[in-house]
Design an enzyme around this catalytic site. Structure first.
Site, PDB file in Angstrom:
ATOM      1  N   GLU A  52     112.299 116.606 119.655  1.00 15.66           N
ATOM      2  CA  GLU A  52     112.627 117.580 121.262  1.00 15.66           C
ATOM      3  C   GLU A  52     111.203 116.715 122.130  1.00 15.66           C
ATOM      4  OE1 GLU A  52     113.567 120.804 118.473  1.00 15.66           O
ATOM      5  OE2 GLU A  52     112.123 119.570 117.586  1.00 15.66           O
ATOM      6  N   CYS A  84     106.962 123.358 120.952  1.00 15.60           N
ATOM      7  CA  CYS A  84     108.904 122.757 121.506  1.00 15.60           C
ATOM      8  C   CYS A  84     109.263 123.404 122.479  1.00 15.60           C
ATOM      9  CB  CYS A  84     109.828 122.655 120.633  1.00 15.60           C
ATOM     10  SG  CYS A  84     108.938 120.462 119.402  1.00 15.60           S
ATOM     11  N   THR A 161     119.352 106.817  76.736  1.00 12.57           N
ATOM     12  CA  THR A 161     118.012 105.963  78.199  1.00 12.57           C
ATOM     13  C   THR A 161     117.243 105.017  77.711  1.00 12.57           C
ATOM     14  OG1 THR A 161     116.587 108.194  77.183  1.00 12.57           O
ATOM     15  CG2 THR A 161     118.226 108.450  78.819  1.00 12.57           C
ATOM     16  N   ALA A 162     117.224 105.253  76.397  1.00 13.16           N
ATOM     17  CA  ALA A 162     116.507 103.844  76.123  1.00 13.16           C
ATOM     18  C   ALA A 162     117.599 103.626  74.145  1.00 13.16           C
ATOM     19  CB  ALA A 162     114.872 104.565  75.554  1.00 13.16           C
ATOM     20  N   SER A 168     113.724 100.262  77.182  1.00 12.57           N
ATOM     21  CA  SER A 168     114.469 101.019  78.346  1.00 12.57           C
ATOM     22  C   SER A 168     114.357  99.691  79.273  1.00 12.57           C
ATOM     23  CB  SER A 168     113.681 102.311  78.531  1.00 12.57           C
ATOM     24  OG  SER A 168     112.367 102.068  78.752  1.00 12.57           O
ATOM     25  N   ASP A 200     104.417 105.102  78.828  1.00 12.48           N
ATOM     26  CA  ASP A 200     105.248 104.263  79.369  1.00 12.48           C
ATOM     27  C   ASP A 200     103.690 103.291  80.520  1.00 12.48           C
ATOM     28  OD1 ASP A 200     107.935 103.893  78.735  1.00 12.48           O
ATOM     29  OD2 ASP A 200     108.316 105.916  80.127  1.00 12.48           O
ATOM     30  N   LEU A 204     103.744 105.638  88.974  1.00 16.30           N
ATOM     31  CA  LEU A 204     104.798 105.848  90.329  1.00 16.30           C
ATOM     32  C   LEU A 204     104.487 106.163  91.483  1.00 16.30           C
ATOM     33  CD1 LEU A 204     103.910 109.738  87.510  1.00 16.30           C
ATOM     34  CD2 LEU A 204     105.781 108.107  87.710  1.00 16.30           C
ATOM     35  N   GLU A 256     110.719 112.989  87.358  1.00 14.04           N
ATOM     36  CA  GLU A 256     110.741 111.736  86.516  1.00 14.04           C
ATOM     37  C   GLU A 256     110.626 111.493  85.330  1.00 14.04           C
ATOM     38  OE1 GLU A 256     110.581 107.900  88.264  1.00 14.04           O
ATOM     39  OE2 GLU A 256     110.142 108.957  90.388  1.00 14.04           O
TER      40      GLU A 256
END
Length: 343
Positions: A52, A84, A161-162, A168, A200, A204, A256
């Site tokens: 605003e 505001c 997934t793998a 993967s 892995d 990230l 994740e």
């Protein structure tokens, strides 16, 4: 400009502010002067102008007697920026149209009341359903203290997934991976398990799109030298983890983690949105890695029911968004420990 048209524009402005505004609400505002001039504003990064105030600054003295549309109730408290509602009154706005009242205890109707007390015509509820969906993470955080939880999953068409050997990368294509990075940029925290970090070594960070890196949260302990550092390491009941993240100002948490963490959030009924990226691949057996670890629903009556809210083609892949219904699979909520602790 009619109310529906103006609010559609305000919603589009808010969407563009999504990745920068949090933990403030991502809000859009439109001002139309008596002479038909239109000025716009959206929430800036924390410490910057609210929507605003930005629209009023763009309008300047032309705002007197104008109509202002905002996707959320103007704030009425002094924070990093002035209230505001006071700016609206000072600008001489004649009418304010708002989609939703703000549940933040510091606002909670005070902004609308201040406007009405000053003689401003206030209309509430235009495009409320659309804005409620757009601001769902913020509304949950301000109402419950917990972040909105998005569980991101990627799989082949047959739900793997793998491969059995753990390979993967890359199951999905670059467009899907870029969209997943957009989700990171919109999230205040990204959550993974220590097992994913060991397997892995993910960083990230946001790389395939523009945006800030989220707070990195590891459930457990990440080894020294892991790319995820600096990270917040937590263990304990997942509800307590979410309460803690909410107290830190995390409005949206993106999970994740691997199959174990995904199953823990799913079984505890803590997921607000499932985002599934499906690749046009088939492993063709039952020995590939599944989306969720452990036992699933024992009967059809116990499966998680939901509503598919969007289906989007991303190059060769498909992105499906699922909103779960209130009921969740039975059984004891899964946790990562007995009590929240920093580790």
């Amino acid at each position: 400009m009619d109310d529906e048209e103006a609010m559609r524009r305000a919603i589009a402005l808010a969407a563009a502010a999504r990745a920068v505004a949090s933990p403030n609400p991502w809000v859009g505002a439109v001002v139309e002067t008596p002479g038909g001039q239109v000025f716009e504003g959206a929430t800036a990064a924390p410490g910057g102008a609210h929507a605003e105030a930005a629209a009023l600054a763009a309008a300047g003295g032309a705002a007197r007697g104008a109509t202002l549309w905002s996707t959320l109730e103007p704030c009425a408290h002094q924070g990093r920026t002035p209230p505001c509602a006071e700016a609206v009154v000072a600008a001489g706005i004649r009418r304010v149209v708002v989609a939703l009242a703000d549940p933040d205890p510091r606002v909670a109707g005070r902004g609308l009341r201040r406007l009405r007390e000053a003689g401003v015509q206030v209309d509430l509820g235009v495009a409320a359903d659309q804005v409620r969906a757009q601001l769902a993470p913020y509304l949950k955080h301000r109402s419950t203290g917990r972040p909105w939880v998005v569980l991101k999953l990627a799989a082949s068409l047959d739900g793997r997934t793998a491969a059995p050997d753990g390979t993967s990368q890359w199951l999905t294509g670059v467009q899907a991976r870029a969209d997943a990075h957009r989700l990171r940029a919109e999230s205040d925290a990204v959550v993974v398990g220590a097992g994913t970090v060991r397997a892995d070594d993910p960083s990230l960070t946001v790389r395939l799109t523009e945006g800030r890196d989220p707070l990195r949260v590891v459930l457990g302990t990440a080894r020294r030298g892991a790319r995820v550092h600096p990270a917040l390491e937590l263990a304990g009941d997942l509800g307590d983890v979410l309460d803690h993240l909410g107290s830190l100002g995390v409005v949206q948490a993106l999970v994740e983690g691997g199959a174990t963490v995904a199953a823990a959030f799913h079984r505890a009924g803590l997921v607000d949105r499932y985002v599934l990226y499906l690749a046009p691949k088939l492993f063709g057996g039952d020995d590939g890695r599944p989306l969720f670890a452990g036992a699933g629903a024992p009967t059809l009556a116990d499966v998680t029911d939901g509503e598919i809210t969007s289906v989007t083609r991303l190059g060769p892949d498909v992105r499906i968004e699922l909103a779960p219904r209130p009921c969740h699979p039975g059984g004891e909520p899964a946790t990562t420990g007995s009590a929240l602790e920093r580790v």
